[in-house]
Design a protein around this motif. Sequence first.
Motif, PDB file in Angstrom:
ATOM      1  N   GLU A 515       0.863  -1.188   0.000  1.00 33.49           N
ATOM      2  CA  GLU A 515       0.000   0.000   0.000  1.00 33.49           C
ATOM      3  C   GLU A 515       0.894   1.231   0.000  1.00 33.49           C
ATOM      4  OE1 GLU A 515      -3.853   1.755   2.507  1.00 33.49           O
ATOM      5  OE2 GLU A 515      -2.757  -0.013   3.199  1.00 33.49           O
ATOM      6  N   VAL A 516       0.605   2.177  -0.893  1.00 35.49           N
ATOM      7  CA  VAL A 516       1.397   3.404  -0.946  1.00 35.49           C
ATOM      8  C   VAL A 516       0.544   4.516  -1.544  1.00 35.49           C
ATOM      9  CG1 VAL A 516       2.372   3.007  -3.257  1.00 35.49           C
ATOM     10  CG2 VAL A 516       3.687   4.310  -1.557  1.00 35.49           C
ATOM     11  N   TYR A 517       0.887   5.739  -1.175  1.00 39.15           N
ATOM     12  CA  TYR A 517       0.134   6.922  -1.580  1.00 39.15           C
ATOM     13  C   TYR A 517       1.106   7.851  -2.297  1.00 39.15           C
ATOM     14  CZ  TYR A 517      -3.506  10.538  -0.676  1.00 39.15           C
ATOM     15  OH  TYR A 517      -4.503  11.494  -0.780  1.00 39.15           O
ATOM     16  N   LEU A 518       0.963   8.008  -3.634  1.00 39.61           N
ATOM     17  CA  LEU A 518       1.897   8.792  -4.429  1.00 39.61           C
ATOM     18  C   LEU A 518       1.162   9.882  -5.193  1.00 39.61           C
ATOM     19  CD1 LEU A 518       3.884   5.807  -6.018  1.00 39.61           C
ATOM     20  CD2 LEU A 518       4.462   7.055  -3.926  1.00 39.61           C
ATOM     21  N   ASN A 519       1.621  11.120  -5.042  1.00 41.23           N
ATOM     22  CA  ASN A 519       1.013  12.245  -5.769  1.00 41.23           C
ATOM     23  C   ASN A 519      -0.503  12.267  -5.604  1.00 41.23           C
ATOM     24  OD1 ASN A 519       3.539  13.109  -6.806  1.00 41.23           O
ATOM     25  ND2 ASN A 519       3.405  11.578  -8.437  1.00 41.23           N
ATOM     26  N   ASP A 520      -0.946  12.082  -4.346  1.00 38.24           N
ATOM     27  CA  ASP A 520      -2.368  12.159  -3.984  1.00 38.24           C
ATOM     28  C   ASP A 520      -3.204  10.987  -4.501  1.00 38.24           C
ATOM     29  OD1 ASP A 520      -2.031  14.513  -2.571  1.00 38.24           O
ATOM     30  OD2 ASP A 520      -2.454  15.780  -4.303  1.00 38.24           O
ATOM     31  N   LEU A 521      -2.558   9.935  -4.981  1.00 37.85           N
ATOM     32  CA  LEU A 521      -3.290   8.767  -5.453  1.00 37.85           C
ATOM     33  C   LEU A 521      -2.832   7.534  -4.685  1.00 37.85           C
ATOM     34  CD1 LEU A 521      -3.150   9.354  -9.324  1.00 37.85           C
ATOM     35  CD2 LEU A 521      -5.088   9.791  -7.805  1.00 37.85           C
ATOM     36  N   LYS A 522      -3.783   6.665  -4.354  1.00 38.35           N
ATOM     37  CA  LYS A 522      -3.471   5.457  -3.600  1.00 38.35           C
ATOM     38  C   LYS A 522      -3.224   4.285  -4.551  1.00 38.35           C
ATOM     39  CE  LYS A 522      -5.290   2.592   0.181  1.00 38.35           C
ATOM     40  NZ  LYS A 522      -6.429   2.399   1.114  1.00 38.35           N
ATOM     41  N   TYR A 523      -2.231   3.456  -4.191  1.00 39.90           N
ATOM     42  CA  TYR A 523      -1.908   2.260  -4.965  1.00 39.90           C
ATOM     43  C   TYR A 523      -1.937   1.049  -4.036  1.00 39.90           C
ATOM     44  CZ  TYR A 523      -0.192   5.580  -8.426  1.00 39.90           C
ATOM     45  OH  TYR A 523      -0.093   6.605  -9.333  1.00 39.90           O
ATOM     46  N   ARG A 524      -2.519  -0.012  -4.502  1.00 35.58           N
ATOM     47  CA  ARG A 524      -2.551  -1.258  -3.739  1.00 35.58           C
ATOM     48  C   ARG A 524      -1.739  -2.317  -4.479  1.00 35.58           C
ATOM     49  NH1 ARG A 524      -7.261  -3.396  -3.818  1.00 35.58           N
ATOM     50  NH2 ARG A 524      -8.506  -1.884  -4.955  1.00 35.58           N
ATOM     51  N   ASN A 525      -0.848  -2.945  -3.733  1.00 34.08           N
ATOM     52  CA  ASN A 525       0.023  -3.989  -4.295  1.00 34.08           C
ATOM     53  C   ASN A 525       0.736  -3.521  -5.563  1.00 34.08           C
ATOM     54  OD1 ASN A 525       0.151  -6.244  -2.590  1.00 34.08           O
ATOM     55  ND2 ASN A 525      -1.902  -6.886  -3.196  1.00 34.08           N
TER      56      ASN A 525
END
Length: 693
Positions: A515-525
Amino acid sequence: MGYCELLKEVNDSVKERYELAIKRVRMFLDGETNIKEPFLDYFKRTGSFLCEMDALKKRVDKQIGKDDTFEELKQYNTSLYQDVLPGVAGYERSYANPSYAVRKLGDEYGQLLSFVYTEIRGDIIYAVEQRLFDMTIHAELFVEILCMFEDDIPSRKELKKTIYYFVSDYAEDTIDYRTREILDPDLSFATDIIMQSNLNDLRYLFCYGEYITENEIRMAKFLNAMSQEDIDAMAYTYTHGYEEGFRVAGIDLSKKKTVNIRYAIGQERMIKAAILQFEEMGLTPVIYRAPIARVNRRQTMKPGYTGTSANKQYEYDHRGDDALFLDKAFAERKTAVLKNAYETRKQLAKEYAGPAVVEVFGEIPFEPVNKTEAIKLDNKQQELSVTVTSESAKILNEYIPQSEYSFTIIAYPIPEIGDHFEEIFERIVEVNTLDSNAYKRVQQVLIDELDQAIYVKVKGAGRNETDMTVMMHQLENPDKETNFENCTADVNIPVGEVFTSPRLTGTCGVLHVPEVYLNDLKYRNMRLVFEDGKIIDYTCDNFETLEENRRYIKENVLFNRDTLPIGEFAIGTNTTAYVMANEYDIVYQLPILIVEKMGPHFAVGDTCYSHSEEIRLYNPDGKEIVAKDNECSILRDSKEDEAYFNCHTDITIPYDEIASITSVHADGTQVDIIKNGRFVLSGCEMLNEPFEK
């Protein structure tokens, strides 16, 4: 000359055009028309909005509302943004929503007319800023399209052509003004609000025209309750870091005259203190809001001052609207206009010292919905967008060389972070002011070991499947040279990392973050696969199909490129920030600025020394930092387009997802730096103390 006087000549020159256009809009609303449904509703609602903006303009011109109560102003502010707020009463039934527009107007026209309405919604800002030119061209565009539909329903090709020439014909004006905003301190709209308002009277928040939420209101109240001494100290951490950046890089600050201040609405009390401190350095603020017109925007990024987004899905839905006008001719026109805009202001560009940024964090992570109705760039346009970004960066670096300016970044939470906002804010202030000298000594221990490595192994633990081999540059003179920078708290606040530009050849493996949050967008796996330091495969689990997930990463991490190299490898050392983040369960709400200090991280894109490789930098121990290039950036003199990528995205692995970070020497010796999420290298015991507490 004041801000309003600066615009008077331009406003007077278009006043008659504006009045004719808005009169035509009213005639349409009040009279009979040949336009039938489903288009009639669109034109009625959009025309009504234009008239509302005319009323807002007059309200600003006559200072109507200055005696309104806070609640009255808040209610009016909400009404301005109601059409794009989430929910059935707002965005779900708004023509700004491409899904609704296509459902009501059909595939052939829905996307195009949704774009037109979205551009026209920028009039909220233009009315508040008294920018009559922009309001005029929007009203005229509406009237032109209205007449097309009154005569006969035009073809999609005809409508798209009208939109194309609207954007292209006025690019010289819209891009030129944006460039002026970036450089000219006389455009002092926001500065005037900060310096001339009674900041204890929170009605000032509504002067911006942005959507105002509890984040802005509670932040302003919180800062107003602080002592002036504490406010000045917060501002000093930020401004002193900026000044230190020039000293460390050996750049003469006395030759500069302007500093770009970026902040979140609600932080005005601290920013006012910072402005006064910058003035003591001889710097005048240049403060501009995030761009409004699509032609000046890059996907969902918002450089400049901002408020809380009224609706992030709305912004995401329109990230690809450039597809309506992006072709080779427009790309060439845009870069030509941009170059001319900087050439016209080359003295202002020379005096520009760089950005001083106050980031915020704490918003609920946003996971977008992919809408089939949203406009998207095709493959050719993706390539063109990369070209435009690259050419724009060259122009920027020509007039404002990165080797001649500096920056600083600091971050604070917003009330949306939860019930412990005040406590978290105070803890972040502590994190931002940790003892740099103590970290400098411990980080030197890490660097001394890492400089002996030919490569570093990074392995994830538990659900994290990272397995990376990162190649180091060979030091020709280890007694005087180093690969890693000892990063304390100057331009990059808070303290806490050692970083390098790794060698690409041989760097390989899998970088995985659950889980990570980059440039105001969330990413899963998110999973990135590297070979010789470059991404060869990528995916995530945000959407149902592999195609959607890959497109999501390509658009927002690779920025429409087919691949990117690793520009940075770093080990974060700020365990204090990490323990605090876990205590309040806010790890995934923190900005990269802090997260990158809370574990090892990899950056994809340019190196940390992009466009300033020739500046000689030294660590506190006197050794020169020599690992500033990789196999891509070294091409900068012969193949600049292959050297720079104009992006740099940090991806961090939290300590509790690290099985090991191991330094491997030429003779095969392996030295663990981190084992099972804890620092095990002798001399780094201080970094484990926050875990024990």
